[in-house]
Design an enzyme around this catalytic site. Structure first.
Site, PDB file in Angstrom:
ATOM      1  N   ASN A   1      -4.970  12.838   1.016  1.00  0.00           N
ATOM      2  CA  ASN A   1      -4.109  11.886   1.736  1.00  0.00           C
ATOM      3  C   ASN A   1      -4.965  11.103   2.723  1.00  0.00           C
ATOM      4  OD1 ASN A   1      -1.441  10.814   2.272  1.00  0.00           O
ATOM      5  ND2 ASN A   1      -1.477  11.930   4.211  1.00  0.00           N
ATOM      6  N   LYS A   2      -4.327  10.263   3.530  1.00  0.00           N
ATOM      7  CA  LYS A   2      -5.021   9.394   4.466  1.00  0.00           C
ATOM      8  C   LYS A   2      -6.038  10.159   5.317  1.00  0.00           C
ATOM      9  CE  LYS A   2      -4.789   5.935   4.646  1.00  0.00           C
ATOM     10  NZ  LYS A   2      -5.765   5.072   3.934  1.00  0.00           N
TER      11      LYS A   2
ATOM     12  N   ARG B   1       0.864  -1.167   0.000  1.00  0.00           N
ATOM     13  CA  ARG B   1       0.000   0.000   0.000  1.00  0.00           C
ATOM     14  C   ARG B   1       0.912   1.233   0.000  1.00  0.00           C
ATOM     15  NH1 ARG B   1       2.575   1.920   3.612  1.00  0.00           N
ATOM     16  NH2 ARG B   1       1.088   3.580   3.725  1.00  0.00           N
TER      17      ARG B   1
ATOM     18  N   GLN C   1      -1.625   2.564  10.103  1.00  0.00           N
ATOM     19  CA  GLN C   1      -0.355   2.590   9.348  1.00  0.00           C
ATOM     20  C   GLN C   1       0.736   3.323  10.141  1.00  0.00           C
ATOM     21  OE1 GLN C   1      -3.367   3.103   8.033  1.00  0.00           O
ATOM     22  NE2 GLN C   1      -3.449   2.627   5.840  1.00  0.00           N
TER      23      GLN C   1
ATOM     24  N   ASP D   1      -1.840  11.083  -1.838  1.00  0.00           N
ATOM     25  CA  ASP D   1      -2.234  10.050  -2.802  1.00  0.00           C
ATOM     26  C   ASP D   1      -2.596  10.694  -4.140  1.00  0.00           C
ATOM     27  OD1 ASP D   1      -2.605   7.196  -1.401  1.00  0.00           O
ATOM     28  OD2 ASP D   1      -2.806   8.850  -0.010  1.00  0.00           O
TER      29      ASP D   1
END
Ligand code: MRU
Length: 373
Positions: free
Chosen positions: A259-260, A54, A208, A249
């Site tokens: 992003n996350k 990932r 993560q 991303d």
């Protein structure tokens, strides 16, 4: 980067087997280090969907290796380029948000089609995917060099006291082929003997930060402290954070950063507390065709169970435990978008720029940017 003094990338061709790609199974980290063999396009698709691999750049690299592996599976009776286009369509559907996936697959499709034989396609595919991987490492090292200047400036102001950085999710070497994006300046600062300390945000629901970034920092001896996601604002209010570094991303040509999930909240807290907030943005993560991130970005929604269960080590075994009432419904958005106004700057391989079209055009004048309508 190094694991127990042995250098690893996150993805590589099996040293003896041309038709086997190997990856680190990131679902088992930090508790178990296992290498997985990928031999088929379907196995690569699963590895991306199930997050064995990932992180935007690594998703792109893995998909590129998937195109290469497809040259070993092609049925004898089909039209070669149509077959590769089918493989492209399969791989591009694995996860919707990271633009590196499309970037890498477009690169591969150009190389793998239009050749005179399957062997030629395989040769061009191998050459291209190795270039994609090597280029990723060079890009991250460049991001490290440009980001280091921010840390050096803060270190100078702090007269040797540690520079406290906060990061969210894992934009480390595990999310790329090697070296990482948001972590690259941190690793370089350490190499240069600059005193850094990193607050690592756990990054629910898949953790993560707690599982991958913390593991990277243990292996690389980077001083760090794991925090609950919700503690970031409090730390910034109390002046404990000098700099926020995150990955992306997909970044629009106007500087909005996807992003996350949770990144936006960190940006709001940083903005409110005047803490510099930078996104590490390789050009492979910029969507040169996207102006309106809020209209155009597909935000991945993943299984509710990722929210309702937490994975960890118990009695030497990796287990998932239910944390909510069994029948409680849950929603699981995997990414969010931070508007450019909350982003102090973008750290790219070509330098640091303002999070704006003007800033991005200034660093990438050669790029064709979709004109504003
Ligand atoms: O869902 P993941 O783990 O793939 O999300 C990863 C992130 O959001 C990273 O910050 C991003 O991909 C940048 S990686 C250099």
């Amino acid at each position: 980067m190094k694991i127990k003094d042995k250098h690893y990338r996150t993805i590589w061709l099996h040293p003896q087997k041309e038709s086997v790609v190997q990856v680190i199974d990131q679902r088992l980290l930090p508790h178990r280090f296992e290498i997985v063999d990928l031999k088929t396009v379907d196995e690569v698709c699963d590895a991306i969907k199930q997050m064995t691999v990932r992180g935007a750049p690594l998703i792109g690299a893995a998909a590129a290796w998937g195109m290469y592996l497809s040259t070993f599976e092609m049925p004898g009776n089909c039209e070669r380029d149509f077959y590769f286009e089918d493989v492209y369509r399969k791989l591009i559907q694995t996860r919707p948000t990271a633009v590196n996936l499309k970037w890498a697959l477009d690169e591969m499709l150009q190389s793998i089609t239009g050749n005179d034989s399957l062997e030629e396609s395989r040769w061009y595919a191998k050459t291209r995917v190795q270039w994609i991987c090597d280029d990723d490492v060079k890009t991250n090292q460049q991001i490290g060099v440009h980001g280091l200047a921010l840390i050096e400036e803060l270190a100078a102001k702090k007269n040797g006291a540690p520079v406290n950085i906060l990061t969210h999710c894992n934009a480390g070497w595990l999310a790329t082929v090697d070296y990482g994006t948001a972590t690259a300046p941190i690793y370089l600062a350490k190499e240069k003997g600059i005193d850094v300390h990193v607050y690592v945000s756990e990054t629910r629901p898949r953790n993560q930060g707690a599982q991958l970034t913390a593991w990277e920092f243990v292996e690389e001896n980077i001083p760090h402290t794991l925090i609950a996601d919700n503690a970031a604002g409090h730390l910034m209010q109390h002046g404990k954070v000098d700099l926020v570094l995150v990955g992306t991303d997909r970044t629009s040509v106007t500087g909005d950063v996807c992003n996350k999930i949770g990144t936006y909240l960190k940006a709001l807290a940083a903005y409110d507390n005047h803490v510099p907030f930078y996104a590490a943005v390789p050009s492979t993560s910029i969507d040169w065709h996207m102006r309106d991130a809020f209209e155009e970005i597909k935000i991945e929604e993943r299984s509710a169970d990722e929210v309702k269960y937490v994975q960890g080590l118990h009695d030497g075994k990796i287990k998932s435990v239910l944390i909510s009432p069994e029948h409680t419904p849950a929603s699981n958005y995997a990414f969010d978008i931070t508007p450019s106004k909350y982003v102090t700057g973008l750290i790219t391989e070509k330098g640091i720029c303002e999070a704006s079209e003007e800033g991005i055009r200034g660093l990438f004048p050669e790029k064709k940017i979709i004109p504003s309508s």
